[in-house]
Design a protein around this motif. Structure first.
Motif, PDB file in Angstrom:
ATOM      1  N   GLU A  42      -8.945   2.664   4.111  1.00 11.98           N
ATOM      2  CA  GLU A  42      -9.511   1.312   4.060  1.00 11.98           C
ATOM      3  C   GLU A  42     -10.393   1.106   5.279  1.00 11.98           C
ATOM      4  OE1 GLU A  42      -6.879  -1.892   1.958  1.00 11.98           O
ATOM      5  OE2 GLU A  42      -5.626  -0.870   3.441  1.00 11.98           O
TER       6      GLU A  42
ATOM      7  N   ASP B  40       0.823  -1.208   0.000  1.00 11.93           N
ATOM      8  CA  ASP B  40       0.000   0.000   0.000  1.00 11.93           C
ATOM      9  C   ASP B  40       0.857   1.257   0.000  1.00 11.93           C
ATOM     10  OD1 ASP B  40      -2.214  -1.606  -0.001  1.00 11.93           O
ATOM     11  OD2 ASP B  40      -2.711  -1.306   2.111  1.00 11.93           O
TER      12      ASP B  40
ATOM     13  N   THR C 201      -1.153  -1.749  -6.141  1.00 12.20           N
ATOM     14  CA  THR C 201      -2.507  -2.305  -6.045  1.00 12.20           C
ATOM     15  C   THR C 201      -2.623  -3.669  -6.697  1.00 12.20           C
ATOM     16  OG1 THR C 201      -3.118  -1.093  -8.053  1.00 12.20           O
ATOM     17  CG2 THR C 201      -3.562  -0.021  -5.943  1.00 12.20           C
TER      18      THR C 201
ATOM     19  N   ARG D 111       1.743   2.013  -3.375  1.00 11.43           N
ATOM     20  CA  ARG D 111       0.563   1.997  -4.246  1.00 11.43           C
ATOM     21  C   ARG D 111       0.606   0.824  -5.223  1.00 11.43           C
ATOM     22  NH1 ARG D 111      -2.356   6.949  -3.532  1.00 11.43           N
ATOM     23  NH2 ARG D 111      -1.605   7.749  -1.542  1.00 11.43           N
TER      24      ARG D 111
ATOM     25  N   PRO E 107      -4.699   7.462   1.588  1.00  8.21           N
ATOM     26  CA  PRO E 107      -5.249   6.095   1.531  1.00  8.21           C
ATOM     27  C   PRO E 107      -6.253   5.835   2.649  1.00  8.21           C
ATOM     28  CG  PRO E 107      -2.863   6.076   1.273  1.00  8.21           C
ATOM     29  CD  PRO E 107      -3.230   7.472   1.679  1.00  8.21           C
TER      30      PRO E 107
ATOM     31  N   PRO F  75      -2.682   8.138   6.218  1.00  6.31           N
ATOM     32  CA  PRO F  75      -3.489   6.964   5.865  1.00  6.31           C
ATOM     33  C   PRO F  75      -4.355   6.518   7.049  1.00  6.31           C
ATOM     34  CG  PRO F  75      -1.185   6.647   5.246  1.00  6.31           C
ATOM     35  CD  PRO F  75      -1.233   7.866   6.109  1.00  6.31           C
TER      36      PRO F  75
END
Length: 941
Positions: A661, A343, A348, A346, A659, A618
């Motif tokens: 999540e 992460d 992905t 990045r 970021p 993040p």
């Protein structure tokens, strides 16, 4: 009746296989029906093929491939139904046998280096299927066997035995995805599961085997009786890892997170991680006890980081995780680190960083954390692009035989839940090991899934070097005592092939032994100072150690920015049909953003999240049902009532791209908490949170807290800013839904290793979350959060309380003048509001209620300063909902009783001592709570 020669039919069939439409409809129908080419008599049925017999219509004849009936070879008469039934029967039974080899061939593979267990598998005996020796010479139509379409039955079975029954056993037919099965089948059967290794690769394998065995022999000779958890008997692990890293680099992987238990760790440190042997030898001597007084860890638990140089000159970074003796619990920690690294860059597609986990056979089968680890592999919030699992199979767990330690055939059978291949390989066949690791790594790259390699080996010296394994495994060790090392056996093969000479092997031995001798001598010189890896890179700006003296960090956010962020959290796309019950709280939150209504708990939390994201930090929050929140307070992810589509307001903040999540985790505590802890190790700048469904449930993850969160800095000098949100409070919901067991955290609290806080207002919670990220000091935060207080009318904070200031460790009572107090009630958390309402009901003006918002770290000086204005000799009563042997009281009494009793009359009001946290009766709970409050104000009414 027409007759055809065998050669004619064979040629015609070959033409049909190449191009089905090139033969006549009659022959095509025949081949489609029976798919056989045979030297037996065949019946075609009542079909006129007279013209074809003379080659008039047969494609084979037309193209010059057909032969007239008089061609060489025995004639075949079309019209004998008995012969046809026999051929069809053989074809069908051989098809079954081919499948059985793919499904069960591993059962008779030569996996055990000791050759003790040789199970029978009658399903793989051709006679069981009515296939006789004479049938083995029959041509067999094997369109599903690579490169075997026109081979004999015997050739096909030989290919399958070589593929599945030699030193490699493969389990893959349980996989539902046919594309994956076909890919594996082709890769294995085309090569018969045996790589043709180049001379340089064979030498490399031998050299790595020599590295492994020479290191073990040297250590055992120099440190007689020392516990090393030797790799001897499983030295093939070193060339396996070597080849895996080489393959990883070819796949464009730039970093590998490696985790393993203690067996073989010193060897891996020396020969894979390239840790200087002198540092390892120094740890055996342990010459400076003062250096590690009360801290550090044993040498076979330590981690290390280094760069690996591949044969092509490329560099791969490897991080070997620190690991306690709790074996498999490091698994999800390593996966969390891998995900965090991905992460951060990045990545992905999950291609640039991968995890290799090395397991023990008994632990892989026996520890439930393995299932939790495997279950995470394909979940969106925890994917890492596939893990290489290597089971270092010693065929015994300490002294426990496999049949005593598991109910499955293999230690790896739990991995079948993942629909992934499981490769078993004989560790004394290094070239088979090379084939398996190459295939496994290619599979991982192709399908982005986990893969398991079960490396069959043994322990030459028992559980550890001081153990006598012959007490419990006499037969196994009688065989081990007779065996040469895998290095010596492989050298014999290379000598026989002419790939190496005895002199070359001796040179390798001499060079490596001399190098180890040199390192050993250096470690015993007076000027030697061991290398110590310190935190750097992403951790360069952060510190651990004692809490800074002030403990204060300004965490307020500009009011205009805060209002804008809060308002944006109430907006949804046009046409989005949110649940009707959310309209009112959304309206209230807009009013909070405008300063017209004080903030509740959920809004203060959302404001903390939004402001940190806005500032570029993040945010990762995971836990069971955490998107909505167990108590329906968060609603961070909204669901359209018509389409089912989701919308996450935090992901659409203005001028924000940090970021984010928000992950509903599986029903797992240990695995997920380990993952989030691992994630925090590589994301110091982020707010990484694990939320328990109820605070009580973290005890399922006790190992992660004990062995990692609470002690990692002391043992391994590793820092973490992980946050644990643990809903806590006695609400009459029973003993498993009340207590986050704060007493356990406080029992582990020492040397400022963790933070234990129980904020009682939304503003305090807001500042606490922001403080966790905004100050440089990094420690895990245990935060006890409310349940009923989420909607309590008194549990609110004005917007202004979030725009300045910071988290306060001890909240004073601003409603009572200290000099008027005759009693001070000291408490933490939810019980404060019960005490406040009781005091208001009684109309008392001489009882102060002081809240401890941070239970640890908290100095005596800080407590005494908070109580400074109160009269000496005043009653000071600690109030808690928990039983007397639980909660914060046992810790506070141990830590502060001497200082407090010098000025105050100290006592406590709690529930009675109990083995269980609370009653399961709601009525009894209310009665107990009323007794608690009555005792707090006794003699003052």
């Amino acid at each position: 009746m027409n007759t055809y020669s065998l050669d004619y039919i064979d040629d015609l069939y070959a033409q049909y296989v190449k191009e089905p439409n090139s033969v006549s409809e009659t022959w095509r129908r025949y081949f489609e029906q029976f798919l056989v080419s045979t030297d037996a008599a065949l019946e075609l049925g009542p079909v006129d093929t007279s013209g074809e017999a003379n080659g008039e219509h047969a494609a084979g004849a037309a193209s010059g491939n057909g032969r007239p009936p008089t061609a060489a070879g025995p004639p075949v008469t079309v019209g004998d139904p008995n012969q046809l039934r026999h051929v069809a029967h053989v074809q069908d039974r051989v098809d079954q046998l081919v499948r059985e080899y793919r499904v069960r061939g591993h059962l008779i593979a030569q996996l055990d280096p000791l050759g003790i267990a040789r199970p029978a598998c009658p399903e793989l005996n051709p006679e069981v299927y009515g296939v006789t020796d004479s049938d083995l010479t029959r041509p067999y139509t094997a369109s599903n066997v690579p490169d075997a379409a026109t081979r004999t039955i015997g050739d096909v079975l030989k290919r399958l035995r070589n593929t599945y029954c030699r030193s490699i056993g493969a389990q893959f037919m349980h996989i539902d995805n046919r594309n994956i099965r076909d890919w594996l089948q082709r890769r294995m059967e085309m090569t018969e599961n045996r790589l043709e290794l180049a001379h340089e690769v064979q030498r490399r394998i031998y050299t790595r085997l020599a590295d492994a065995s020479i290191f073990e022999e040297f250590v055992r000779r120099k440190f007689v009786g020392a516990k090393t958890f030797s790799l001897e008997g499983a030295e093939s692990l070193i060339p396996m890892l070597d080849l895996a890293l080489e393959k990883a680099c070819q796949h464009k992987v730039r970093e590998v997170v490696l985790a393993m238990a203690h067996r073989g760790r010193l060897n891996v440190l020396a020969n894979i991680m390239k840790k200087r042997a002198m540092n390892i030898f120094w740890s055996f001597d342990d010459p400076n006890p003062e250096l590690n007084r009360g801290r550090g860890d044993v040498r076979y638990h330590l981690g290390y980081s280094s760069d690996w140089r591949t044969a092509s000159g490329e560099t791969l970074h490897i991080s070997l995780c620190f690991n306690p003796s709790h074996l498999e619990f490091v698994n999800t920690v390593a996966l969390g680190r891998c995900r965090s690294k991905q992460d951060r860059s990045r990545d992905t597609k999950r291609q640039e960083v991968m995890t290799i986990l090395i397991h023990g056979d008994a632990a892989f089968a026996g520890e439930g954390i393995v299932q939790e680890t495997l279950n995470l592999s394909q979940l969106e919030g925890y994917k890492t692009g596939g893990t290489l699992h290597v089971v270092l199979n010693n065929q015994v767990g300490f002294t426990t035989e496999p049949e005593q330690g598991r109910s499955t055939t293999y230690a790896t059978d739990i991995a079948k839940m993942l629909q992934i291949p499981i490769f078993h390989v004989n560790g004394e066949d290094p070239e088979a090991v090379a084939q398996v690791v190459s295939l496994a790594m290619d599979f991982r790259k192709e399908f982005r899934r986990d893969v398991v390699v079960d490396l069959y080996a043994y322990r030459r010296w028992g559980h550890n070097e001081g153990d006598e394994p012959r007490f419990t495994q006499p037969r196994q060790y009688a065989e081990i005592d007779r065996r040469q090392s895998v290095r010596d056996n492989y050298l014999k093969r290379l000598l026989k092939l002419g790939q190496m000479t005895t002199e070359e092997a001796q040179d390798i031995q001499t060079v490596r032994t001399e190098k180890l001798e040199s390192e050993f001598e250096a470690s015993h010189t007076e000027e030697f100072v061991p290398d110590v890896q310190t935190l750097g890179g992403t951790w360069a700006e952060y510190v651990g150690g004692p809490e800074p003296d002030s403990g204060w960090t300004e965490t307020g956010v500009d009011g205009e920015i805060l209002s804008k962020l809060l308002d944006s959290l109430t907006r949804t796309p046009e046409g989005f049909a949110a649940h009707k019950k959310l309209k009112r709280p959304m309206k209230f939150r807009r009013e909070m953003a405008e300063g017209k209504r004080p903030l509740d708990w959920a809004s203060a939390e959302a404001a903390a999240f939004a402001s940190l994201l806005h500032e570029g930090h993040p945010l990762r929050l995971s836990g069971q049902d955490c998107q909505r929140g167990t108590f329906s307070h968060r609603h961070a992810v909204l669901h359209d009532m018509k389409s089912g589509e989701t919308y996450t307001p935090l992901a659409h903040l203005p001028d924000t791209d940090a970021p984010l999540e928000l992950i509903n985790s599986p029903l797992s505590e240990a695995g997920v908490l380990g993952f989030e802890y691992g994630y925090s190790l590589d994301c110091p700048e982020g707010l990484i949170i694990w939320e328990a469904q109820f605070g009580d449930f973290w005890n399922v993850a006790q190992v992660i807290v004990d062995q990692f969160i609470a002690s990692a800095e002391d043992k391994w000098k590793r820092l973490s800013g992980l946050v644990m949100l643990l809903p806590h409070g006695f609400e009459g919901q029973g003993p498993e839904h009340c207590s986050a067991r704060v007493e356990r955290f406080l029992a582990m609290a020492a040397e400022d290793n963790i933070q234990v806080c129980q904020p009682s207002t939304p503003a305090q919670f807001f500042h606490l979350l922001r403080r966790q990220v905004k100050r440089r000091w990094r420690k895990p935060l245990v935060c006890l959060t409310p349940k009923s207080l989420l909607r309590h009318p008194l549990v609110t904070s004005p917007l202004e309380a979030l725009t300045s200031g910071g988290f306060v460790k001890i909240l004073p009572d601003l409603d009572i003048e200290p000099h008027d107090a005759v009693r001070i009630l000291l408490c933490t958390g939810k019980v404060y509001y019960d005490l406040l309402e009781k005091r208001q009901h009684l109309g008392l003006k001489n009882v102060a209620i002081v809240r401890l918002e941070q239970l640890y770290p908290l100095s005596v000086e800080e407590i005494m300063a908070a109580l400074e204005g109160y009269p000496s000799g005043c009653e000071l009563i600690w109030i808690q909902e928990e039983p007397m042997n639980m909660g914060a009281w046992p810790y506070l009494k141990m830590k502060y009783v001497d200082a407090l009793t010098e000025r105050f009359q100290l006592s406590a009001v709690t529930r009675a001592e109990s083995a269980s946290p609370s009653t399961g009766s709601h009525s009894a709970h209310k009665l107990e709570q009323e007794d608690l409050l009555t005792a707090a104000f006794e003699d003052l009414e």
